[in-house]
Design a protein around this motif. Structure first.
Motif, PDB file in Angstrom:
ATOM      1  N   LEU A  22       0.831  -1.208   0.000  1.00  0.00           N
ATOM      2  CA  LEU A  22       0.000   0.000   0.000  1.00  0.00           C
ATOM      3  C   LEU A  22       0.863   1.254   0.000  1.00  0.00           C
ATOM      4  CD1 LEU A  22      -2.817  -0.875   2.566  1.00  0.00           C
ATOM      5  CD2 LEU A  22      -3.122  -0.429   0.132  1.00  0.00           C
ATOM      6  N   LEU A  23       1.893   1.257   0.835  1.00  0.00           N
ATOM      7  CA  LEU A  23       2.798   2.403   0.897  1.00  0.00           C
ATOM      8  C   LEU A  23       3.543   2.601  -0.424  1.00  0.00           C
ATOM      9  CD1 LEU A  23       4.267   1.939   4.486  1.00  0.00           C
ATOM     10  CD2 LEU A  23       2.625   3.682   3.726  1.00  0.00           C
ATOM     11  N   ILE A  24       3.986   1.505  -1.020  1.00  0.00           N
ATOM     12  CA  ILE A  24       4.704   1.573  -2.296  1.00  0.00           C
ATOM     13  C   ILE A  24       3.812   2.180  -3.364  1.00  0.00           C
ATOM     14  CG2 ILE A  24       5.701   0.204  -4.161  1.00  0.00           C
ATOM     15  CD1 ILE A  24       6.556  -1.823  -1.922  1.00  0.00           C
ATOM     16  N   VAL A  25       2.591   1.675  -3.472  1.00  0.00           N
ATOM     17  CA  VAL A  25       1.662   2.176  -4.489  1.00  0.00           C
ATOM     18  C   VAL A  25       1.346   3.649  -4.248  1.00  0.00           C
ATOM     19  CG1 VAL A  25      -0.732   1.997  -5.307  1.00  0.00           C
ATOM     20  CG2 VAL A  25       0.675  -0.057  -5.094  1.00  0.00           C
ATOM     21  N   GLY A  26       1.091   4.002  -2.996  1.00  0.00           N
ATOM     22  CA  GLY A  26       0.802   5.407  -2.681  1.00  0.00           C
ATOM     23  C   GLY A  26       1.949   6.325  -3.048  1.00  0.00           C
ATOM     24  N   TYR A  27       3.157   5.921  -2.722  1.00  0.00           N
ATOM     25  CA  TYR A  27       4.322   6.754  -3.023  1.00  0.00           C
ATOM     26  C   TYR A  27       4.571   6.843  -4.523  1.00  0.00           C
ATOM     27  CZ  TYR A  27       9.046   8.628  -2.908  1.00  0.00           C
ATOM     28  OH  TYR A  27      10.154   9.408  -3.115  1.00  0.00           O
ATOM     29  N   LEU A  28       4.524   5.711  -5.198  1.00  0.00           N
ATOM     30  CA  LEU A  28       4.812   5.708  -6.632  1.00  0.00           C
ATOM     31  C   LEU A  28       3.738   6.423  -7.452  1.00  0.00           C
ATOM     32  CD1 LEU A  28       6.308   2.163  -7.199  1.00  0.00           C
ATOM     33  CD2 LEU A  28       7.505   4.351  -7.063  1.00  0.00           C
ATOM     34  N   SER A  29       2.544   6.553  -6.886  1.00  0.00           N
ATOM     35  CA  SER A  29       1.492   7.271  -7.611  1.00  0.00           C
ATOM     36  C   SER A  29       1.801   8.758  -7.717  1.00  0.00           C
ATOM     37  CB  SER A  29       0.131   7.051  -6.947  1.00  0.00           C
ATOM     38  OG  SER A  29       0.057   7.723  -5.706  1.00  0.00           O
ATOM     39  N   LEU A  30       2.777   9.229  -6.962  1.00  0.00           N
ATOM     40  CA  LEU A  30       3.205  10.630  -7.042  1.00  0.00           C
ATOM     41  C   LEU A  30       4.075  10.899  -8.265  1.00  0.00           C
ATOM     42  CD1 LEU A  30       4.167  11.123  -3.286  1.00  0.00           C
ATOM     43  CD2 LEU A  30       2.020  11.795  -4.412  1.00  0.00           C
ATOM     44  N   THR A  92      16.000  -0.974  -9.791  1.00  0.00           N
ATOM     45  CA  THR A  92      15.187   0.205 -10.060  1.00  0.00           C
ATOM     46  C   THR A  92      13.781  -0.243 -10.439  1.00  0.00           C
ATOM     47  OG1 THR A  92      15.813   0.264 -12.398  1.00  0.00           O
ATOM     48  CG2 THR A  92      17.133   1.614 -10.860  1.00  0.00           C
ATOM     49  N   LEU A  93      12.853   0.655 -10.303  1.00  0.00           N
ATOM     50  CA  LEU A  93      11.489   0.376 -10.709  1.00  0.00           C
ATOM     51  C   LEU A  93      10.856   1.650 -11.216  1.00  0.00           C
ATOM     52  CD1 LEU A  93       9.067   0.465  -7.790  1.00  0.00           C
ATOM     53  CD2 LEU A  93      11.500   0.518  -7.329  1.00  0.00           C
ATOM     54  N   SER A  94       9.756   1.497 -11.922  1.00  0.00           N
ATOM     55  CA  SER A  94       9.001   2.648 -12.393  1.00  0.00           C
ATOM     56  C   SER A  94       7.524   2.278 -12.415  1.00  0.00           C
ATOM     57  CB  SER A  94       9.486   3.099 -13.771  1.00  0.00           C
ATOM     58  OG  SER A  94       9.363   2.056 -14.698  1.00  0.00           O
ATOM     59  N   PRO A  95       6.672   3.258 -12.108  1.00  0.00           N
ATOM     60  CA  PRO A  95       5.235   2.985 -12.134  1.00  0.00           C
ATOM     61  C   PRO A  95       4.744   2.805 -13.569  1.00  0.00           C
ATOM     62  CG  PRO A  95       5.649   5.298 -11.625  1.00  0.00           C
ATOM     63  CD  PRO A  95       6.979   4.626 -11.687  1.00  0.00           C
ATOM     64  N   THR A  96       3.727   1.976 -13.731  1.00  0.00           N
ATOM     65  CA  THR A  96       3.106   1.774 -15.036  1.00  0.00           C
ATOM     66  C   THR A  96       1.776   2.533 -15.080  1.00  0.00           C
ATOM     67  OG1 THR A  96       1.799  -0.161 -14.432  1.00  0.00           O
ATOM     68  CG2 THR A  96       4.091  -0.554 -15.143  1.00  0.00           C
ATOM     69  N   HIS A  97       1.068   2.361 -16.167  1.00  0.00           N
ATOM     70  CA  HIS A  97      -0.230   3.017 -16.329  1.00  0.00           C
ATOM     71  C   HIS A  97      -1.252   2.548 -15.292  1.00  0.00           C
ATOM     72  CE1 HIS A  97      -0.647  -0.792 -18.470  1.00  0.00           C
ATOM     73  NE2 HIS A  97      -1.958  -0.667 -18.333  1.00  0.00           N
ATOM     74  N   ARG A  98      -1.000   1.458 -14.620  1.00  0.00           N
ATOM     75  CA  ARG A  98      -1.941   0.914 -13.633  1.00  0.00           C
ATOM     76  C   ARG A  98      -1.781   1.516 -12.236  1.00  0.00           C
ATOM     77  NH1 ARG A  98      -2.244  -5.438 -15.244  1.00  0.00           N
ATOM     78  NH2 ARG A  98      -3.697  -5.129 -16.963  1.00  0.00           N
ATOM     79  N   ILE A  99      -0.768   2.323 -12.025  1.00  0.00           N
ATOM     80  CA  ILE A  99      -0.487   2.828 -10.681  1.00  0.00           C
ATOM     81  C   ILE A  99      -1.619   3.707 -10.159  1.00  0.00           C
ATOM     82  CG2 ILE A  99       0.836   4.913 -11.259  1.00  0.00           C
ATOM     83  CD1 ILE A  99       1.871   2.382  -8.592  1.00  0.00           C
ATOM     84  N   ALA A 100      -2.206   4.530 -11.009  1.00  0.00           N
ATOM     85  CA  ALA A 100      -3.284   5.429 -10.559  1.00  0.00           C
ATOM     86  C   ALA A 100      -4.493   4.630 -10.091  1.00  0.00           C
ATOM     87  CB  ALA A 100      -3.668   6.395 -11.674  1.00  0.00           C
ATOM     88  N   GLN A 101      -4.863   3.593 -10.834  1.00  0.00           N
ATOM     89  CA  GLN A 101      -5.988   2.752 -10.448  1.00  0.00           C
ATOM     90  C   GLN A 101      -5.700   2.052  -9.127  1.00  0.00           C
ATOM     91  OE1 GLN A 101      -6.918  -0.366 -13.222  1.00  0.00           O
ATOM     92  NE2 GLN A 101      -8.870  -0.838 -12.250  1.00  0.00           N
ATOM     93  N   CYS A 102      -4.496   1.553  -8.981  1.00  0.00           N
ATOM     94  CA  CYS A 102      -4.121   0.884  -7.737  1.00  0.00           C
ATOM     95  C   CYS A 102      -4.096   1.862  -6.564  1.00  0.00           C
ATOM     96  CB  CYS A 102      -2.757   0.216  -7.872  1.00  0.00           C
ATOM     97  SG  CYS A 102      -2.852  -1.352  -8.722  1.00  0.00           S
ATOM     98  N   ALA A 103      -3.640   3.075  -6.802  1.00  0.00           N
ATOM     99  CA  ALA A 103      -3.601   4.078  -5.737  1.00  0.00           C
ATOM    100  C   ALA A 103      -5.012   4.400  -5.257  1.00  0.00           C
ATOM    101  CB  ALA A 103      -2.892   5.335  -6.218  1.00  0.00           C
ATOM    102  N   LEU A 104      -5.951   4.504  -6.175  1.00  0.00           N
ATOM    103  CA  LEU A 104      -7.342   4.751  -5.798  1.00  0.00           C
ATOM    104  C   LEU A 104      -7.883   3.580  -4.974  1.00  0.00           C
ATOM    105  CD1 LEU A 104      -9.935   6.397  -5.941  1.00  0.00           C
ATOM    106  CD2 LEU A 104     -10.419   5.273  -8.126  1.00  0.00           C
ATOM    107  N   LEU A 105      -7.633   2.370  -5.429  1.00  0.00           N
ATOM    108  CA  LEU A 105      -8.077   1.189  -4.678  1.00  0.00           C
ATOM    109  C   LEU A 105      -7.355   1.079  -3.337  1.00  0.00           C
ATOM    110  CD1 LEU A 105      -8.413  -1.363  -7.584  1.00  0.00           C
ATOM    111  CD2 LEU A 105     -10.258  -0.255  -6.312  1.00  0.00           C
TER     112      LEU A 105
END
Length: 113
Positions: A22-30, A92-105
């Motif tokens: 959850l923390l990873i998704v929230g942070y990467l959504s930035l 290294t990692l990078s967010p994909t197009h799915r990060i926003a949807q995951c951040a909302l969920l």
């Protein structure tokens, strides 16, 4: 290399059933899609949130605990669901197009708990 797994709500809620993810998704959504983030930076941020400290004040032992769990468990799971692109050799990692949807969920999951 990631494999694309069916992105249904049950799988996503299961994926987000862990506080660190959850923390990873929230942070990467930035970040914008494709932005490169180093795992060591992410580990310090995640552990800092868990401890209520700025990342720069996270001790080496605390950092190593988070770092190891990210590379062994959490990032491969997020990559398998194509939420992040994870380069294990470069750490290294990078967010994909799915990060926003995951951040909302993730926000919904947070409010439900």
């Amino acid at each position: 290399m990631t494999t694309d797994v069916d992105f249904d709500s049950v799988a996503v809620f299961s994926l987000l059933g862990n506080r660190r993810r959850l923390l990873i998704v929230g942070y990467l959504s930035l970040f914008e899609e494709g932005t490169s983030v180093e795992v060591r930076h992410l580990a310090r941020v995640v552990r800092g949130v868990e401890l209520g400290k700025p990342p720069r004040l996270v001790s080496s032992n605390d950092y190593e605990s988070a770092y190891n769990s990210l590379i062994q468990t959490h990032l491969p799971k997020l990559a398998a669901h194509n939420v992040v692109e994870y380069d294990a050799s470069r750490k290294t990692l990078s967010p994909t197009h799915r990060i926003a949807q995951c951040a909302l969920l993730a926000q919904i999951t947070h409010y439900l708990n």
